[in-house]
Design a protein around this motif. Structure first.
Motif, PDB file in Angstrom:
ATOM      1  N   GLY A  21       0.809  -1.219   0.000  1.00 57.07           N
ATOM      2  CA  GLY A  21       0.000   0.000   0.000  1.00 57.07           C
ATOM      3  C   GLY A  21       0.841   1.266   0.000  1.00 57.07           C
ATOM      4  N   ARG A  22       0.143   2.408   0.079  1.00 57.20           N
ATOM      5  CA  ARG A  22       0.769   3.726  -0.031  1.00 57.20           C
ATOM      6  C   ARG A  22       1.362   4.136   1.321  1.00 57.20           C
ATOM      7  N   PHE A  23       2.575   3.685   1.587  1.00 58.54           N
ATOM      8  CA  PHE A  23       3.184   3.911   2.894  1.00 58.54           C
ATOM      9  C   PHE A  23       3.595   5.365   3.111  1.00 58.54           C
ATOM     10  N   ASP A  54       3.238  -3.553  -5.663  1.00 58.19           N
ATOM     11  CA  ASP A  54       1.911  -3.014  -5.403  1.00 58.19           C
ATOM     12  C   ASP A  54       1.658  -1.982  -6.485  1.00 58.19           C
ATOM     13  N   PRO A  55       0.579  -2.125  -7.264  1.00 51.90           N
ATOM     14  CA  PRO A  55       0.317  -1.147  -8.323  1.00 51.90           C
ATOM     15  C   PRO A  55       0.081   0.253  -7.784  1.00 51.90           C
ATOM     16  N   ALA A  56      -0.124   0.363  -6.465  1.00 49.43           N
ATOM     17  CA  ALA A  56      -0.372   1.678  -5.869  1.00 49.43           C
ATOM     18  C   ALA A  56       0.898   2.475  -5.638  1.00 49.43           C
ATOM     19  N   PHE A  57       2.074   1.848  -5.670  1.00 41.93           N
ATOM     20  CA  PHE A  57       3.305   2.572  -5.353  1.00 41.93           C
ATOM     21  C   PHE A  57       3.493   3.773  -6.284  1.00 41.93           C
ATOM     22  N   SER A  58       3.836   4.912  -5.694  1.00 38.99           N
ATOM     23  CA  SER A  58       4.211   6.084  -6.478  1.00 38.99           C
ATOM     24  C   SER A  58       5.682   5.971  -6.866  1.00 38.99           C
ATOM     25  N   ALA A  59       6.116   6.852  -7.758  1.00 38.49           N
ATOM     26  CA  ALA A  59       7.530   6.846  -8.154  1.00 38.49           C
ATOM     27  C   ALA A  59       8.426   7.125  -6.958  1.00 38.49           C
ATOM     28  N   GLN A  60       7.984   8.025  -6.071  1.00 37.16           N
ATOM     29  CA  GLN A  60       8.770   8.347  -4.880  1.00 37.16           C
ATOM     30  C   GLN A  60       8.853   7.154  -3.934  1.00 37.16           C
ATOM     31  N   HIS A 211      -9.194   5.341  -5.494  1.00 35.66           N
ATOM     32  CA  HIS A 211     -10.442   5.440  -4.742  1.00 35.66           C
ATOM     33  C   HIS A 211     -11.222   4.132  -4.727  1.00 35.66           C
ATOM     34  N   SER A 212     -10.630   3.073  -5.294  1.00 33.92           N
ATOM     35  CA  SER A 212     -11.351   1.795  -5.343  1.00 33.92           C
ATOM     36  C   SER A 212     -11.343   1.140  -3.971  1.00 33.92           C
ATOM     37  N   PRO A 213     -12.316   0.228  -3.700  1.00 34.10           N
ATOM     38  CA  PRO A 213     -12.320  -0.497  -2.422  1.00 34.10           C
ATOM     39  C   PRO A 213     -11.047  -1.287  -2.191  1.00 34.10           C
ATOM     40  N   THR A 214     -10.511  -1.881  -3.271  1.00 30.17           N
ATOM     41  CA  THR A 214      -9.290  -2.652  -3.122  1.00 30.17           C
ATOM     42  C   THR A 214      -8.135  -1.775  -2.663  1.00 30.17           C
ATOM     43  N   ALA A 215      -8.037  -0.586  -3.236  1.00 32.58           N
ATOM     44  CA  ALA A 215      -6.971   0.340  -2.853  1.00 32.58           C
ATOM     45  C   ALA A 215      -7.131   0.763  -1.402  1.00 32.58           C
ATOM     46  N   ALA A 216      -8.353   0.947  -0.968  1.00 28.98           N
ATOM     47  CA  ALA A 216      -8.589   1.389   0.406  1.00 28.98           C
ATOM     48  C   ALA A 216      -8.162   0.332   1.408  1.00 28.98           C
ATOM     49  N   GLU A 217      -8.187  -0.954   0.986  1.00 28.13           N
ATOM     50  CA  GLU A 217      -7.818  -2.020   1.908  1.00 28.13           C
ATOM     51  C   GLU A 217      -6.314  -2.231   1.986  1.00 28.13           C
ATOM     52  N   SER A 218      -5.564  -1.701   1.046  1.00 29.72           N
ATOM     53  CA  SER A 218      -4.120  -1.957   1.000  1.00 29.72           C
ATOM     54  C   SER A 218      -3.420  -1.356   2.216  1.00 29.72           C
TER      55      SER A 218
END
Length: 218
Positions: A21-23, A54-60, A211-218
């Motif tokens: 997830g988006r740490f 994780d597809p949510a990771f940003s470049a940073q 904003h998807s439910p899956t993203a919110a659970e990460s």
């Protein structure tokens, strides 16, 4: 974690982490990352032998993981990672059921499963929460492996209840797997989830939606 993978003398050959997830913006994800780093240190696994996706990771965030010496998997495997005969720890806290199911399918043999340890959502909890017909239809590999699984819940800590709730260590002793009926190993069709209404996975062809439910659970 050590004992199922060959005892205290041999650390796992590698570690794979999905769904962190988006740490950068999520305290729970930061705690999960910190625990992963401590776990690697305790087990004697070099950071370079730990791969994450994780597809949510940003470049940073990807750059920060690189600075920590960790490796990023180049593609979305959808959990279908082959242990290739090596003792492997999978760190999958709060991942969707399909990821666990895909991982089991990819390694569907007694020899491969016995090389794995999974830290993630309780398989017993999944069994308790899902109707048996849905578990067997949509997540058949989780359903079939339950009798071959050993599971120990992570100890609860009042400060991290939301971070590691419903999290267990799972392993698959070779002797227990050999006691499963031969029919269990016969059906090895790749999961498709065509009839699954609430699929908790981001597919290769999907674009990440924060904003998807899956993203919110990460």
């Amino acid at each position: 974690v050590r004992a199922p993978l060959g005892g205290s003398a041999e650390p796992p050959a590698r570690c794979v982490c999905y769904g962190l997830g988006r740490f950068s913006g999520c305290p729970a994800a930061r705690h999960q990352l910190a625990f992963l780093l401590l776990l690697l240190e305790e087990l004697g696994v070099p950071p370079g032998r730990c791969s994450l996706f994780d597809p949510a990771f940003s470049a940073q965030e990807a750059a920060a993981l690189g600075q920590l010496g960790l490796r990023l998997l180049p593609d979305n495997e959808e959990g279908k990672h082959d242990v290739e005969g090596s003792a492997t720890l999978f760190y999958m806290v709060h991942c969707g059921k399909a990821l666990y199911n895909n991982l089991l399918w990819r390694n569907w043999s007694a020899g491969a499963l016995s090389k794995m340890v999974i830290i993630g959502n309780s398989f017993k909890g999944i069994e308790e929460r899902l109707l048996s017909r849905i578990l067997e239809r949509d997540y058949s590999y989780i359903a079939k492996v339950l009798k071959g699984t050993e599971e120990v819940a992570l100890p609860a800590h009042p400060r991290y209840l939301d971070t590691f709730n419903d999290t267990s260590v799972h392993w698959f002793p070779l002797q227990k797997l050999k006691e499963l009926s031969p029919e269990v190993w016969d059906f090895v069709e790749e999961p498709t989830y065509q009839d699954c209404d609430d699929l908790e996975i981001i597919r290769k062809e999907d674009r990440y939606d924060p904003h998807s439910p899956t993203a919110a659970e990460s």
